[in-house]
Motif scaffolding. Structure first.
Motif, mmCIF file in Angstrom:
data_model
loop_
_atom_site.group_PDB
_atom_site.id
_atom_site.type_symbol
_atom_site.label_atom_id
_atom_site.label_comp_id
_atom_site.label_asym_id
_atom_site.label_seq_id
_atom_site.Cartn_x
_atom_site.Cartn_y
_atom_site.Cartn_z
ATOM 1 N N ARG A 120 0.813 -1.215 0.000
ATOM 2 C CA ARG A 120 0.000 0.000 0.000
ATOM 3 C C ARG A 120 0.851 1.271 0.000
ATOM 4 N NH1 ARG A 120 -3.503 -2.864 4.029
ATOM 5 N NH2 ARG A 120 -2.503 -1.625 5.655
ATOM 6 N N ALA A 121 2.176 1.091 -0.129
ATOM 7 C CA ALA A 121 3.111 2.224 -0.158
ATOM 8 C C ALA A 121 2.956 3.117 1.069
ATOM 9 C CB ALA A 121 2.931 3.035 -1.436
ATOM 10 N N GLU A 122 2.712 2.494 2.208
ATOM 11 C CA GLU A 122 2.532 3.262 3.439
ATOM 12 C C GLU A 122 3.857 3.575 4.123
ATOM 13 O OE1 GLU A 122 -0.573 2.085 6.168
ATOM 14 O OE2 GLU A 122 -1.567 0.923 4.611
ATOM 15 N N VAL A 123 4.919 2.865 3.764
ATOM 16 C CA VAL A 123 6.230 3.132 4.363
ATOM 17 C C VAL A 123 7.288 3.167 3.269
ATOM 18 C CG1 VAL A 123 5.667 2.112 6.610
ATOM 19 C CG2 VAL A 123 6.650 0.670 4.804
ATOM 20 N N ASP A 124 8.292 4.011 3.483
ATOM 21 C CA ASP A 124 9.435 4.073 2.573
ATOM 22 C C ASP A 124 10.577 3.199 3.054
ATOM 23 O OD1 ASP A 124 8.118 5.957 1.031
ATOM 24 O OD2 ASP A 124 8.966 7.641 2.148
ATOM 25 N N ALA A 125 10.578 2.877 4.335
ATOM 26 C CA ALA A 125 11.659 2.095 4.923
ATOM 27 C C ALA A 125 11.165 1.504 6.233
ATOM 28 C CB ALA A 125 12.895 2.952 5.156
#
Length: 333
Positions: A120-125
């Motif tokens: 869901r592209a909720e975190v970059d790392a």
């Protein structure tokens, strides 16, 4: 009130175009190293912080770092991770990033949660904690291509020279070495060590510091074992302390140290020198010496590995560092 620095200000100070600054912020790999370093230096000098919402629309990044929150288990030592998460959140905010805390009871459950967050592209790392031998999370994150740093070593053959992934940790051996040297200087040659059962990377590392200090002093002391529980630790050493088998005791955690302290009181030696590890409020209240892990420095090192000096774009250890090992501090009471 002073005006906040802009991209144009950074470009002017660095002597580059506005597009070059944008490239450094969003796709640093395409910028020549010398130019990137000049821009990063200007960003740091000016204290530039890009607008998070605008950056998210432009780069399709969430500006968010995920971190696992361990299940609440009570006890003494959980406060260290709490301090780490708080410090990480504060430092991330200074760099224009947010922290997303997620819960999971097992490594497998954590992988499922990470898959959801990544899809869901909720975190970059991600920052993972509590690493262990054969940890399945690190390989999964590598295969997924999701940047991450672990609070805890990979526990491989050469974690320092050739680490399998970027990590930050506290030098447990240095902490117990300092604790043992202190105990030897104030108590006597028989300094015991109370640690966890063998096989724990963190526990074995802390035991190593005691062993090295004892070998350097050309003396020896008993090695006792207990799980990380005050009552269990108290029972484990009661008989030994009654027989005065040790002049002082260095412990792998504050929970163990409190157990030893209570056993010493039972044995009629309330002033037995005891040193814990974690420097929690509990040992402070009891007047027990302990090794302070400095979780605020661990948090700063974690973000340096994830983000380098630019303070806004997550990339795999852009600073060139592979690990940060924080030397703890002995607090004597």
């Amino acid at each position: 009130m002073a005006k906040s620095p802009t991209v144009d200000d950074v470009a002017r100070v660095a002597g580059v175009s506005r597009q070059t600054v944008s490239n450094v912020l969003n796709t640093p790999s395409i910028v020549k190293d010398s130019t990137r370093q000049r821009v990063e230096s200007a960003i740091a000098d000016l204290g530039y912080r890009p607008h998070a919402a605008a950056r998210m629309l432009r780069t399709r990044r969430s500006s968010t770092i995920g971190i696992h929150l361990d299940p609440y288990a009570g006890g003494v030592s959980g406060v260290v991770l709490d301090r780490f998460v708080h410090a990480l959140t504060e430092h991330a905010g200074d760099r224009g990033m947010r922290m997303l805390v997620y819960a999971a009871r097992t490594p497998e459950e954590e992988l499922a949660r990470l898959a959801e967050l990544a899809d869901r592209a909720e975190v970059d790392a991600v920052v993972i904690t509590g690493t262990f031998y054969g940890d399945p999370r690190t390989g999964w994150l590598h295969r997924r291509g999701l940047p991450f740093v672990s609070f805890g070593r990979p526990w491989g053959d050469d974690d320092v020279g050739q680490p399998s992934h970027p990590w930050v940790d506290v030098d447990g051996a240095a902490g117990t070495r300092a604790a043992t040297e202190h105990a030897l200087s104030i108590a006597g040659p028989r300094v015991a060590f109370l640690g966890w059962p063998s096989g724990s990377g963190t526990g074995d590392d802390r035991e190593r510091g005691w062993s090295e200090a004892m070998a350097a002093a050309r003396t020896s002391g008993p090695r006792w074992t207990a799980v990380d529980d005050v009552a269990v630790a108290r029972d484990a050493v009661t008989e030994a302390l009654g027989g005065r088998q040790a002049d002082a005791v260095v412990c792998a955690s504050d929970s163990l140290a409190i157990g030893v302290h209570l056993a010493a009181v039972d044995a009629g030696i309330p002033r037995l020198p005891v040193v814990g590890f974690d420097n929690t409020p509990a040992v402070e209240a009891l007047g027990i010496s302990s090794v302070e892990q400095l979780p605020e420095r661990v948090a700063a090192g974690t973000l340096e590995l994830l983000m380098g000096p630019t303070g806004n774009v997550v990339a795999p250890h852009p600073s060139g560092l592979a690990h940060v090992l924080v030397t703890p501090r002995l607090v004597v009471r």
